[in-house]
Scaffold this motif. Sequence first.
Motif, PDB file in Angstrom:
ATOM      1  N   VAL A   1      14.673 -23.324  -5.589  1.00  0.00           N
ATOM      2  CA  VAL A   1      14.032 -23.045  -6.875  1.00  0.00           C
ATOM      3  C   VAL A   1      13.370 -21.669  -6.861  1.00  0.00           C
ATOM      4  O   VAL A   1      13.506 -20.882  -7.809  1.00  0.00           O
ATOM      5  CB  VAL A   1      12.987 -24.129  -7.224  1.00  0.00           C
ATOM      6  N   PHE A   2      12.680 -21.355  -5.775  1.00  0.00           N
ATOM      7  CA  PHE A   2      11.993 -20.062  -5.668  1.00  0.00           C
ATOM      8  C   PHE A   2      12.993 -18.918  -5.657  1.00  0.00           C
ATOM      9  O   PHE A   2      12.778 -17.879  -6.294  1.00  0.00           O
ATOM     10  CB  PHE A   2      11.139 -20.032  -4.398  1.00  0.00           C
ATOM     11  N   TYR A   3      14.095 -19.112  -4.933  1.00  0.00           N
ATOM     12  CA  TYR A   3      15.125 -18.070  -4.884  1.00  0.00           C
ATOM     13  C   TYR A   3      15.710 -17.815  -6.266  1.00  0.00           C
ATOM     14  O   TYR A   3      15.868 -16.664  -6.689  1.00  0.00           O
ATOM     15  CB  TYR A   3      16.234 -18.464  -3.908  1.00  0.00           C
ATOM     16  N   LEU A   4      16.037 -18.889  -6.960  1.00  0.00           N
ATOM     17  CA  LEU A   4      16.630 -18.743  -8.288  1.00  0.00           C
ATOM     18  C   LEU A   4      15.633 -18.158  -9.293  1.00  0.00           C
ATOM     19  O   LEU A   4      16.005 -17.368 -10.162  1.00  0.00           O
ATOM     20  CB  LEU A   4      17.132 -20.100  -8.792  1.00  0.00           C
ATOM     21  N   ALA A   5      14.357 -18.539  -9.167  1.00  0.00           N
ATOM     22  CA  ALA A   5      13.356 -18.101 -10.118  1.00  0.00           C
ATOM     23  C   ALA A   5      12.880 -16.665  -9.883  1.00  0.00           C
ATOM     24  O   ALA A   5      12.715 -15.888 -10.838  1.00  0.00           O
ATOM     25  CB  ALA A   5      12.153 -19.051 -10.082  1.00  0.00           C
ATOM     26  N   LEU A   6      12.688 -16.318  -8.605  1.00  0.00           N
ATOM     27  CA  LEU A   6      12.105 -15.003  -8.294  1.00  0.00           C
ATOM     28  C   LEU A   6      12.913 -14.191  -7.287  1.00  0.00           C
ATOM     29  O   LEU A   6      12.854 -12.954  -7.305  1.00  0.00           O
ATOM     30  CB  LEU A   6      10.679 -15.171  -7.769  1.00  0.00           C
ATOM     31  N   GLY A   7      13.638 -14.861  -6.388  1.00  0.00           N
ATOM     32  CA  GLY A   7      14.361 -14.145  -5.339  1.00  0.00           C
ATOM     33  C   GLY A   7      15.431 -13.201  -5.853  1.00  0.00           C
ATOM     34  O   GLY A   7      15.536 -12.050  -5.403  1.00  0.00           O
ATOM     35  N   ILE A   8      16.226 -13.671  -6.781  1.00  0.00           N
ATOM     36  CA  ILE A   8      17.290 -12.835  -7.345  1.00  0.00           C
ATOM     37  C   ILE A   8      16.699 -11.611  -8.033  1.00  0.00           C
ATOM     38  O   ILE A   8      17.177 -10.482  -7.865  1.00  0.00           O
ATOM     39  CB  ILE A   8      18.156 -13.636  -8.325  1.00  0.00           C
ATOM     40  N   LEU A   9      15.623 -11.826  -8.796  1.00  0.00           N
ATOM     41  CA  LEU A   9      14.942 -10.727  -9.487  1.00  0.00           C
ATOM     42  C   LEU A   9      14.345  -9.738  -8.493  1.00  0.00           C
ATOM     43  O   LEU A   9      14.468  -8.525  -8.675  1.00  0.00           O
ATOM     44  CB  LEU A   9      13.849 -11.275 -10.396  1.00  0.00           C
ATOM     45  N   ALA A  10      13.722 -10.254  -7.432  1.00  0.00           N
ATOM     46  CA  ALA A  10      13.131  -9.396  -6.402  1.00  0.00           C
ATOM     47  C   ALA A  10      14.192  -8.553  -5.711  1.00  0.00           C
ATOM     48  O   ALA A  10      13.967  -7.389  -5.397  1.00  0.00           O
ATOM     49  CB  ALA A  10      12.377 -10.245  -5.380  1.00  0.00           C
ATOM     50  N   GLY A  11      15.373  -9.153  -5.501  1.00  0.00           N
ATOM     51  CA  GLY A  11      16.469  -8.413  -4.890  1.00  0.00           C
ATOM     52  C   GLY A  11      16.936  -7.275  -5.775  1.00  0.00           C
ATOM     53  O   GLY A  11      17.230  -6.175  -5.274  1.00  0.00           O
ATOM     54  N   LYS A  12      16.999  -7.505  -7.069  1.00  0.00           N
ATOM     55  CA  LYS A  12      17.421  -6.453  -7.997  1.00  0.00           C
ATOM     56  C   LYS A  12      16.390  -5.327  -8.062  1.00  0.00           C
ATOM     57  O   LYS A  12      16.742  -4.150  -8.120  1.00  0.00           O
ATOM     58  CB  LYS A  12      17.630  -7.047  -9.398  1.00  0.00           C
ATOM     59  N   LYS A  13      15.106  -5.701  -8.045  1.00  0.00           N
ATOM     60  CA  LYS A  13      14.047  -4.681  -8.108  1.00  0.00           C
ATOM     61  C   LYS A  13      14.002  -3.843  -6.840  1.00  0.00           C
ATOM     62  O   LYS A  13      13.619  -2.672  -6.860  1.00  0.00           O
ATOM     63  CB  LYS A  13      12.692  -5.359  -8.329  1.00  0.00           C
ATOM     64  N   ALA A  14      14.383  -4.460  -5.700  1.00  0.00           N
ATOM     65  CA  ALA A  14      14.325  -3.756  -4.419  1.00  0.00           C
ATOM     66  C   ALA A  14      15.539  -2.878  -4.190  1.00  0.00           C
ATOM     67  O   ALA A  14      15.527  -1.987  -3.332  1.00  0.00           O
ATOM     68  CB  ALA A  14      14.208  -4.757  -3.276  1.00  0.00           C
ATOM     69  N   ALA A  15      16.598  -3.096  -4.962  1.00  0.00           N
ATOM     70  CA  ALA A  15      17.843  -2.343  -4.778  1.00  0.00           C
ATOM     71  C   ALA A  15      17.674  -0.869  -5.143  1.00  0.00           C
ATOM     72  O   ALA A  15      16.901  -0.508  -6.018  1.00  0.00           O
ATOM     73  CB  ALA A  15      18.938  -2.974  -5.620  1.00  0.00           C
TER      74      ALA A  15
ATOM     75  N   ILE B   1       0.828  -1.211   0.000  1.00  0.00           N
ATOM     76  CA  ILE B   1       0.000   0.000   0.000  1.00  0.00           C
ATOM     77  C   ILE B   1       0.862   1.260   0.000  1.00  0.00           C
ATOM     78  O   ILE B   1       0.577   2.227  -0.707  1.00  0.00           O
ATOM     79  CB  ILE B   1      -0.947   0.000   1.218  1.00  0.00           C
ATOM     80  N   SER B   2       1.949   1.229   0.793  1.00  0.00           N
ATOM     81  CA  SER B   2       2.771   2.435   0.962  1.00  0.00           C
ATOM     82  C   SER B   2       3.843   2.619  -0.115  1.00  0.00           C
ATOM     83  O   SER B   2       4.290   3.735  -0.370  1.00  0.00           O
ATOM     84  CB  SER B   2       3.451   2.412   2.335  1.00  0.00           C
ATOM     85  N   ASP B   3       4.268   1.529  -0.733  1.00  0.00           N
ATOM     86  CA  ASP B   3       5.358   1.604  -1.719  1.00  0.00           C
ATOM     87  C   ASP B   3       5.035   0.691  -2.902  1.00  0.00           C
ATOM     88  O   ASP B   3       5.437  -0.473  -2.939  1.00  0.00           O
ATOM     89  CB  ASP B   3       6.682   1.200  -1.065  1.00  0.00           C
ATOM     90  N   LYS B   4       4.338   1.220  -3.880  1.00  0.00           N
ATOM     91  CA  LYS B   4       3.894   0.418  -5.021  1.00  0.00           C
ATOM     92  C   LYS B   4       5.060  -0.126  -5.833  1.00  0.00           C
ATOM     93  O   LYS B   4       4.959  -1.192  -6.449  1.00  0.00           O
ATOM     94  CB  LYS B   4       2.974   1.250  -5.908  1.00  0.00           C
ATOM     95  N   ASP B   5       6.192   0.577  -5.832  1.00  0.00           N
ATOM     96  CA  ASP B   5       7.348   0.153  -6.621  1.00  0.00           C
ATOM     97  C   ASP B   5       7.980  -1.143  -6.088  1.00  0.00           C
ATOM     98  O   ASP B   5       8.687  -1.831  -6.821  1.00  0.00           O
ATOM     99  CB  ASP B   5       8.414   1.250  -6.650  1.00  0.00           C
ATOM    100  N   LYS B   6       7.717  -1.438  -4.811  1.00  0.00           N
ATOM    101  CA  LYS B   6       8.338  -2.615  -4.208  1.00  0.00           C
ATOM    102  C   LYS B   6       7.317  -3.695  -3.847  1.00  0.00           C
ATOM    103  O   LYS B   6       7.598  -4.581  -3.029  1.00  0.00           O
ATOM    104  CB  LYS B   6       9.148  -2.210  -2.975  1.00  0.00           C
ATOM    105  N   ARG B   7       6.148  -3.638  -4.486  1.00  0.00           N
ATOM    106  CA  ARG B   7       5.127  -4.651  -4.225  1.00  0.00           C
ATOM    107  C   ARG B   7       5.638  -6.053  -4.542  1.00  0.00           C
ATOM    108  O   ARG B   7       5.492  -6.978  -3.748  1.00  0.00           O
ATOM    109  CB  ARG B   7       3.880  -4.363  -5.071  1.00  0.00           C
TER     110      ARG B   7
END
Length: 261
Positions: A247-261, A141-147
């Motif tokens: 599997v989840f980390y490799l599939a989405l975790g790495i990407l989520a980390g880059k988006k949150a940086a 709700i507070s930070d749409k960029d990091k949903r």
Amino acid sequence: LVTNKLKIIGLIVYFAVLFAERLSAVILSPAHCNWNLDPKYYEAYLFTNGNLFNYVTFAVTILSLAAGLILSVKPLIGMVSKLFSSKEYPFKDNYRSIVIAAMVMLYGGMMHTSFTLAPLQFVAYGFLIAAMIVRTMEKCISDKDKRFSSIVSVVYLTLFSMTIPVCYISVELGGVTMFFYIVEFAAAFILIPLFGIMLYRFFTEGVTTFSFVYPLIMLVLSGLAVALKWSEEINFFVLIFVCLTVVFYLALGILAGKKAA
């Protein structure tokens, strides 16, 4: 204010239910040991055929209860006082003490004493996860960029927490079995604080850390604990969640980390 109260409820129930379950284990385990004298069971018999790991398991449960109670009293009193108040509980200033108390209590939860009410433990963990989900709602709700990163965080943390092996006790020690118990205890004692660090960052920032170090350590320790018992009994629960986490980390975790940086 609503999400603040929902987090309060989730955390209060986590502490209350897990404390009650572990307290019942401390009280009833000695009697339960004497009911199960067949040495084929993993539930070893603390006062009839005890060994070092039996006593360590029981001692850790007692110490985690005592320390968890002491560490959680102040934040719990604060949360309860705000539960029926129009003012919000200052979570941001208290996440550190809450997470430390939760992880200390979790040490006891990972000790399989001869009397364990596993369903109650899952209820407790379920409410902790519910508090995490509420935190994700706040972040979305507070930070749409990091949903995306916040949603991935709560799933990743949930999967990671399930890879922590429960420390069982046994009447038989020696050789590979001894090494297995050393690895199992090492996995629990190392992965719980790692989970706590990740959880603290998640609660404070709404997004956890996606460093490759954490899943790598988990893979080595939990994977080794599963492998050492493979010929006797496969721990499918830990095995499944280790695979899912990686599997989840490799599939989405790495990407989520880059988006949150």
